[in-house]
Design a protein around this motif. Structure first.
Motif, PDB file in Angstrom:
ATOM      1  N   LYS A  12      78.853  61.033  40.968  1.00 49.34           N
ATOM      2  CA  LYS A  12      78.893  62.486  41.163  1.00 49.34           C
ATOM      3  C   LYS A  12      80.322  62.987  40.932  1.00 49.34           C
ATOM      4  O   LYS A  12      81.290  62.252  41.135  1.00 49.34           O
ATOM      5  N   PRO A  13      80.488  64.262  40.574  1.00 52.85           N
ATOM      6  CA  PRO A  13      81.832  64.850  40.523  1.00 52.85           C
ATOM      7  C   PRO A  13      82.471  64.772  41.922  1.00 52.85           C
ATOM      8  O   PRO A  13      81.766  64.757  42.931  1.00 52.85           O
ATOM      9  N   VAL A  14      83.790  64.730  41.967  1.00 56.02           N
ATOM     10  CA  VAL A  14      84.510  64.567  43.231  1.00 56.02           C
ATOM     11  C   VAL A  14      84.097  65.614  44.271  1.00 56.02           C
ATOM     12  O   VAL A  14      83.861  65.279  45.432  1.00 56.02           O
ATOM     13  N   ALA A  15      83.992  66.860  43.871  1.00 55.09           N
ATOM     14  CA  ALA A  15      83.607  67.921  44.821  1.00 55.09           C
ATOM     15  C   ALA A  15      82.234  67.624  45.431  1.00 55.09           C
ATOM     16  O   ALA A  15      82.021  67.832  46.628  1.00 55.09           O
ATOM     17  N   ASP A  16      81.320  67.107  44.626  1.00 53.38           N
ATOM     18  CA  ASP A  16      79.983  66.769  45.131  1.00 53.38           C
ATOM     19  C   ASP A  16      80.026  65.542  46.045  1.00 53.38           C
ATOM     20  O   ASP A  16      79.283  65.461  47.022  1.00 53.38           O
ATOM     21  N   GLN A  17      80.888  64.576  45.703  1.00 52.50           N
ATOM     22  CA  GLN A  17      81.060  63.402  46.577  1.00 52.50           C
ATOM     23  C   GLN A  17      81.533  63.843  47.960  1.00 52.50           C
ATOM     24  O   GLN A  17      81.001  63.414  48.984  1.00 52.50           O
ATOM     25  N   ILE A  18      82.538  64.697  47.965  1.00 50.56           N
ATOM     26  CA  ILE A  18      83.112  65.162  49.231  1.00 50.56           C
ATOM     27  C   ILE A  18      82.080  65.955  50.027  1.00 50.56           C
ATOM     28  O   ILE A  18      81.931  65.755  51.233  1.00 50.56           O
ATOM     29  N   ALA A  19      81.361  66.832  49.364  1.00 49.67           N
ATOM     30  CA  ALA A  19      80.328  67.620  50.054  1.00 49.67           C
ATOM     31  C   ALA A  19      79.251  66.691  50.627  1.00 49.67           C
ATOM     32  O   ALA A  19      78.791  66.887  51.763  1.00 49.67           O
ATOM     33  N   THR A  55      84.611  54.169  52.354  1.00 48.55           N
ATOM     34  CA  THR A  55      83.870  55.220  53.051  1.00 48.55           C
ATOM     35  C   THR A  55      82.627  55.612  52.271  1.00 48.55           C
ATOM     36  O   THR A  55      81.536  55.732  52.847  1.00 48.55           O
ATOM     37  N   VAL A  56      82.777  55.804  50.979  1.00 49.34           N
ATOM     38  CA  VAL A  56      81.614  56.131  50.136  1.00 49.34           C
ATOM     39  C   VAL A  56      80.565  55.032  50.267  1.00 49.34           C
ATOM     40  O   VAL A  56      79.380  55.312  50.493  1.00 49.34           O
ATOM     41  N   ALA A  57      80.989  53.774  50.169  1.00 57.41           N
ATOM     42  CA  ALA A  57      80.047  52.650  50.242  1.00 57.41           C
ATOM     43  C   ALA A  57      79.372  52.578  51.607  1.00 57.41           C
ATOM     44  O   ALA A  57      78.151  52.389  51.698  1.00 57.41           O
ATOM     45  N   THR A  58      80.141  52.741  52.671  1.00 54.77           N
ATOM     46  CA  THR A  58      79.594  52.664  54.027  1.00 54.77           C
ATOM     47  C   THR A  58      78.573  53.765  54.275  1.00 54.77           C
ATOM     48  O   THR A  58      77.480  53.517  54.796  1.00 54.77           O
ATOM     49  N   LEU A  59      78.936  54.989  53.891  1.00 50.22           N
ATOM     50  CA  LEU A  59      78.021  56.108  54.108  1.00 50.22           C
ATOM     51  C   LEU A  59      76.780  56.000  53.224  1.00 50.22           C
ATOM     52  O   LEU A  59      75.671  56.318  53.658  1.00 50.22           O
ATOM     53  N   ALA A  60      76.957  55.536  51.997  1.00 50.02           N
ATOM     54  CA  ALA A  60      75.811  55.351  51.105  1.00 50.02           C
ATOM     55  C   ALA A  60      74.864  54.299  51.685  1.00 50.02           C
ATOM     56  O   ALA A  60      73.641  54.508  51.719  1.00 50.02           O
ATOM     57  N   ASN A  61      75.422  53.193  52.137  1.00 51.14           N
ATOM     58  CA  ASN A  61      74.589  52.144  52.732  1.00 51.14           C
ATOM     59  C   ASN A  61      73.859  52.656  53.968  1.00 51.14           C
ATOM     60  O   ASN A  61      72.697  52.317  54.186  1.00 51.14           O
ATOM     61  N   ASP A  62      74.540  53.470  54.763  1.00 52.19           N
ATOM     62  CA  ASP A  62      73.907  54.049  55.951  1.00 52.19           C
ATOM     63  C   ASP A  62      72.694  54.899  55.572  1.00 52.19           C
ATOM     64  O   ASP A  62      71.715  54.950  56.301  1.00 52.19           O
ATOM     65  N   ARG A  63      72.788  55.559  54.452  1.00 54.95           N
ATOM     66  CA  ARG A  63      71.692  56.428  53.989  1.00 54.95           C
ATOM     67  C   ARG A  63      70.736  55.670  53.069  1.00 54.95           C
ATOM     68  O   ARG A  63      69.873  56.263  52.430  1.00 54.95           O
ATOM     69  N   LYS A  64      70.923  54.351  52.948  1.00 51.77           N
ATOM     70  CA  LYS A  64      70.080  53.484  52.123  1.00 51.77           C
ATOM     71  C   LYS A  64      70.150  53.864  50.642  1.00 51.77           C
ATOM     72  O   LYS A  64      69.139  53.859  49.922  1.00 51.77           O
ATOM     73  N   LEU A  65      71.380  54.183  50.208  1.00 50.14           N
ATOM     74  CA  LEU A  65      71.640  54.503  48.803  1.00 50.14           C
ATOM     75  C   LEU A  65      72.629  53.486  48.238  1.00 50.14           C
ATOM     76  O   LEU A  65      73.416  52.894  48.977  1.00 50.14           O
ATOM     77  N   ARG A  66      72.592  53.333  46.948  1.00 57.10           N
ATOM     78  CA  ARG A  66      73.603  52.494  46.311  1.00 57.10           C
ATOM     79  C   ARG A  66      74.865  53.333  46.147  1.00 57.10           C
ATOM     80  O   ARG A  66      74.796  54.506  45.744  1.00 57.10           O
ATOM     81  N   PRO A  67      76.044  52.771  46.453  1.00 57.69           N
ATOM     82  CA  PRO A  67      77.295  53.532  46.339  1.00 57.69           C
ATOM     83  C   PRO A  67      77.512  54.143  44.957  1.00 57.69           C
ATOM     84  O   PRO A  67      78.047  55.241  44.840  1.00 57.69           O
ATOM     85  N   VAL A  68      77.065  53.463  43.910  1.00 56.32           N
ATOM     86  CA  VAL A  68      77.275  53.966  42.554  1.00 56.32           C
ATOM     87  C   VAL A  68      76.593  55.328  42.362  1.00 56.32           C
ATOM     88  O   VAL A  68      77.070  56.169  41.593  1.00 56.32           O
ATOM     89  N   PHE A  69      75.505  55.562  43.082  1.00 58.84           N
ATOM     90  CA  PHE A  69      74.808  56.848  43.015  1.00 58.84           C
ATOM     91  C   PHE A  69      75.743  57.985  43.436  1.00 58.84           C
ATOM     92  O   PHE A  69      75.739  59.060  42.835  1.00 58.84           O
ATOM     93  N   ILE A  70      76.557  57.735  44.452  1.00 59.61           N
ATOM     94  CA  ILE A  70      77.508  58.744  44.934  1.00 59.61           C
ATOM     95  C   ILE A  70      78.744  58.770  44.035  1.00 59.61           C
ATOM     96  O   ILE A  70      79.250  59.842  43.695  1.00 59.61           O
ATOM     97  N   GLN A  71      79.202  57.605  43.635  1.00 59.58           N
ATOM     98  CA  GLN A  71      80.426  57.518  42.828  1.00 59.58           C
ATOM     99  C   GLN A  71      80.299  58.207  41.473  1.00 59.58           C
ATOM    100  O   GLN A  71      81.298  58.638  40.906  1.00 59.58           O
TER     101      GLN A  71
END
Length: 168
Positions: free
Chosen positions: A51-58, A33-49
């Motif tokens: 982040k602290p868990v609370a920030d990932q979820i937000a 899910t993180v990877a799919t949503l990151a790709n949708d927003r044209k971001l690398r998944p590692v950028f989201i990964q």
């Protein structure tokens, strides 16, 4: 109401519970899910990964509010209810006399109509047993399972104040 609109209107604690459950119980789905949503927003998944868990979820919640993420959002709701909220599914199916496998997965086709009186009684039972916001979410997701939903369910969701979504 589409999935992305539900994400826009539901109280955040329900979404946090969904993602915490996913992170704890369905780790691969969480990563995907993180990877799919990151790709949708044209971001690398590692950028989201990173982040602290609370920030990932937000961030995921914010992203799922976008129309472009509707299919992903609906799928996440389905998995959450099928695997993380089986008691709610079973209770609803039993109350509506919908045949299922004992875990809430419907055997055969969904009914073409839902009896309004039986539906009202089912909702009364569910609201007593579960968080009304979770019940509301489930009923809205269930209503997405057929084109244009069921009239009786759509009317009940619109008229029963207990089923109002609250982003607060």
């Amino acid at each position: 109401m589409n999935a992305y609109e539900i994400y826009q209107n539901i109280k955040p604690s329900i979404i946090v519970d969904l993602f915490q459950w996913m992170r704890n119980e369905e780790r691969e789905l969480y990563k995907t899910t993180v990877a799919t949503l990151a790709n949708d927003r044209k971001l690398r998944p590692v950028f989201i990964q990173k982040k602290p868990v609370a920030d990932q979820i937000a961030w995921m919640h914010k992203t799922l509010k976008l129309k472009s993420c509707d299919m992903v959002g609906e799928h996440l709701f389905q998995v959450y209810f099928m695997q993380g909220q089986q008691d709610l599914l079973v209770s609803f199916c039993d109350a509506m006399d919908i045949e299922h496998d004992g875990k809430g997965s419907v055997d055969g086709d969904l009914p073409e109509t839902l009896d309004a009186d039986k539906l009202k009684a089912a909702v009364d039972t569910l609201v007593e047993k579960f968080d009304p916001q979770l019940v509301s979410l489930y009923l809205r997701v269930f209503n997405l399972q057929t084109e244009n939903g069921w009239d009786s369910l759509t009317e009940l969701i619109a008229s029963d104040d207990r089923l109002a979504l609250s982003a607060a």
